[in-house]
Design a protein around this motif. Sequence first.
Motif, PDB file in Angstrom:
ATOM      1  N   SER A  28     -11.069  -3.435  -4.981  1.00 41.75           N
ATOM      2  CA  SER A  28     -12.515  -3.454  -4.728  1.00 41.75           C
ATOM      3  C   SER A  28     -12.814  -4.001  -3.345  1.00 41.75           C
ATOM      4  N   VAL A  29     -12.199  -5.117  -3.007  1.00 46.07           N
ATOM      5  CA  VAL A  29     -12.415  -5.720  -1.691  1.00 46.07           C
ATOM      6  C   VAL A  29     -11.943  -4.766  -0.594  1.00 46.07           C
ATOM      7  N   THR A  30     -10.798  -4.131  -0.819  1.00 44.35           N
ATOM      8  CA  THR A  30     -10.267  -3.194   0.165  1.00 44.35           C
ATOM      9  C   THR A  30     -11.223  -2.031   0.381  1.00 44.35           C
ATOM     10  N   ARG A  31     -11.762  -1.495  -0.695  1.00 45.63           N
ATOM     11  CA  ARG A  31     -12.687  -0.361  -0.583  1.00 45.63           C
ATOM     12  C   ARG A  31     -13.955  -0.763   0.160  1.00 45.63           C
ATOM     13  N   LEU A  32     -14.473  -1.943  -0.130  1.00 40.56           N
ATOM     14  CA  LEU A  32     -15.694  -2.391   0.541  1.00 40.56           C
ATOM     15  C   LEU A  32     -15.460  -2.644   2.023  1.00 40.56           C
ATOM     16  N   ILE A  33     -14.385  -3.333   2.340  1.00 37.42           N
ATOM     17  CA  ILE A  33     -14.121  -3.657   3.745  1.00 37.42           C
ATOM     18  C   ILE A  33     -13.763  -2.402   4.537  1.00 37.42           C
ATOM     19  N   SER A  34     -12.971  -1.508   3.949  1.00 35.92           N
ATOM     20  CA  SER A  34     -12.631  -0.279   4.677  1.00 35.92           C
ATOM     21  C   SER A  34     -13.867   0.607   4.848  1.00 35.92           C
ATOM     22  N   GLY A  35     -14.780   0.575   3.889  1.00 38.01           N
ATOM     23  CA  GLY A  35     -16.029   1.318   4.038  1.00 38.01           C
ATOM     24  C   GLY A  35     -16.877   0.796   5.181  1.00 38.01           C
ATOM     25  N   VAL A  36     -16.977  -0.514   5.296  1.00 34.66           N
ATOM     26  CA  VAL A  36     -17.724  -1.109   6.404  1.00 34.66           C
ATOM     27  C   VAL A  36     -17.023  -0.802   7.725  1.00 34.66           C
ATOM     28  N   ALA A  37     -15.691  -0.859   7.727  1.00 26.81           N
ATOM     29  CA  ALA A  37     -14.942  -0.536   8.947  1.00 26.81           C
ATOM     30  C   ALA A  37     -15.182   0.914   9.360  1.00 26.81           C
ATOM     31  N   THR A  38     -15.284   1.823   8.401  1.00 21.95           N
ATOM     32  CA  THR A  38     -15.573   3.224   8.713  1.00 21.95           C
ATOM     33  C   THR A  38     -16.965   3.372   9.313  1.00 21.95           C
ATOM     34  N   LEU A  39     -17.928   2.623   8.784  1.00 20.96           N
ATOM     35  CA  LEU A  39     -19.279   2.660   9.363  1.00 20.96           C
ATOM     36  C   LEU A  39     -19.277   2.168  10.799  1.00 20.96           C
ATOM     37  N   ILE A  40     -18.475   1.156  11.074  1.00 20.63           N
ATOM     38  CA  ILE A  40     -18.413   0.617  12.440  1.00 20.63           C
ATOM     39  C   ILE A  40     -17.661   1.564  13.373  1.00 20.63           C
ATOM     40  N   GLN A  41     -16.568   2.150  12.884  1.00 19.22           N
ATOM     41  CA  GLN A  41     -15.763   3.033  13.726  1.00 19.22           C
ATOM     42  C   GLN A  41     -16.475   4.345  14.040  1.00 19.22           C
ATOM     43  N   HIS A  42     -17.231   4.860  13.091  1.00 21.23           N
ATOM     44  CA  HIS A  42     -17.909   6.150  13.259  1.00 21.23           C
ATOM     45  C   HIS A  42     -19.394   5.994  12.936  1.00 21.23           C
ATOM     46  N   PRO A  43     -20.148   5.361  13.840  1.00 20.03           N
ATOM     47  CA  PRO A  43     -21.548   5.066  13.513  1.00 20.03           C
ATOM     48  C   PRO A  43     -22.429   6.312  13.393  1.00 20.03           C
ATOM     49  N   GLY A  44     -22.066   7.403  14.001  1.00 16.85           N
ATOM     50  CA  GLY A  44     -22.903   8.596  13.940  1.00 16.85           C
ATOM     51  C   GLY A  44     -22.601   9.500  12.763  1.00 16.85           C
ATOM     52  N   ARG A  45     -21.499   9.258  12.074  1.00 14.72           N
ATOM     53  CA  ARG A  45     -21.099  10.127  10.962  1.00 14.72           C
ATOM     54  C   ARG A  45     -22.055  10.009   9.783  1.00 14.72           C
ATOM     55  N   THR A  46     -22.377   8.806   9.393  1.00 11.75           N
ATOM     56  CA  THR A  46     -23.339   8.578   8.315  1.00 11.75           C
ATOM     57  C   THR A  46     -24.353   7.547   8.795  1.00 11.75           C
ATOM     58  N   PRO A  47     -25.588   7.694   8.388  1.00  6.76           N
ATOM     59  CA  PRO A  47     -26.590   6.699   8.806  1.00  6.76           C
ATOM     60  C   PRO A  47     -26.312   5.338   8.161  1.00  6.76           C
ATOM     61  N   ILE A  48     -26.605   4.302   8.893  1.00  6.31           N
ATOM     62  CA  ILE A  48     -26.418   2.937   8.394  1.00  6.31           C
ATOM     63  C   ILE A  48     -27.776   2.425   7.925  1.00  6.31           C
ATOM     64  N   TRP A  49     -27.835   2.047   6.652  1.00  5.98           N
ATOM     65  CA  TRP A  49     -29.063   1.561   6.055  1.00  5.98           C
ATOM     66  C   TRP A  49     -28.905   0.083   5.721  1.00  5.98           C
ATOM     67  N   SER A  50     -29.923  -0.680   6.007  1.00  9.08           N
ATOM     68  CA  SER A  50     -29.850  -2.123   5.758  1.00  9.08           C
ATOM     69  C   SER A  50     -29.755  -2.423   4.255  1.00  9.08           C
ATOM     70  N   VAL A  51     -30.400  -1.613   3.428  1.00 10.91           N
ATOM     71  CA  VAL A  51     -30.327  -1.825   1.981  1.00 10.91           C
ATOM     72  C   VAL A  51     -28.893  -1.596   1.496  1.00 10.91           C
ATOM     73  N   HIS A  52     -28.236  -0.571   2.016  1.00  9.39           N
ATOM     74  CA  HIS A  52     -26.851  -0.288   1.642  1.00  9.39           C
ATOM     75  C   HIS A  52     -25.943  -1.440   2.057  1.00  9.39           C
ATOM     76  N   LEU A  53     -26.125  -1.936   3.275  1.00  6.45           N
ATOM     77  CA  LEU A  53     -25.310  -3.069   3.725  1.00  6.45           C
ATOM     78  C   LEU A  53     -25.593  -4.319   2.892  1.00  6.45           C
ATOM     79  N   GLY A  54     -26.834  -4.476   2.440  1.00  2.00           N
ATOM     80  CA  GLY A  54     -27.154  -5.594   1.554  1.00  2.00           C
ATOM     81  C   GLY A  54     -26.416  -5.483   0.227  1.00  2.00           C
ATOM     82  N   TRP A  55     -26.369  -4.275  -0.338  1.00  2.00           N
ATOM     83  CA  TRP A  55     -25.625  -4.056  -1.572  1.00  2.00           C
ATOM     84  C   TRP A  55     -24.137  -4.314  -1.364  1.00  2.00           C
TER      85      TRP A  55
END
Length: 107
Positions: A28-55
């Motif tokens: 679970s921790v790996t999936r969450l951290i790798s997901g955040v890392a993907t958002l940081i590495q490819h910021p234009g691929r998917t939109p970043i929403w503050s509610v999603h980051l809060g979850w």
Amino acid sequence: MAQTAALTGNVDLYLHVRVLVAIILGLSVTRLISGVATLIQHPGRTPIWSVHLGWVAWALLNVVTFWWWEFRLSFVQQWTFGLYAFVCVYASMYYFLSALLFPSGSR
């Protein structure tokens, strides 16, 4: 003598439960951290929403808190299959939540 054997068996069973729950929570921790890392590495691929980051932050905090709380399971005097299944399913729900927050197709 019988009580000592029962306590030893309880410790062995608790270690088994602890290892299984640790693997599930680690995924679970790996999936969450790798997901955040993907958002940081490819910021234009998917939109970043503050509610999603809060979850994501809430889920990560809950996983880590449950992982810490898991040590209190050593005080359980008698393990039953129902209790074992409940703890395993409860930990699996955190992985399920992590998979919902970062589906495999979004990477």
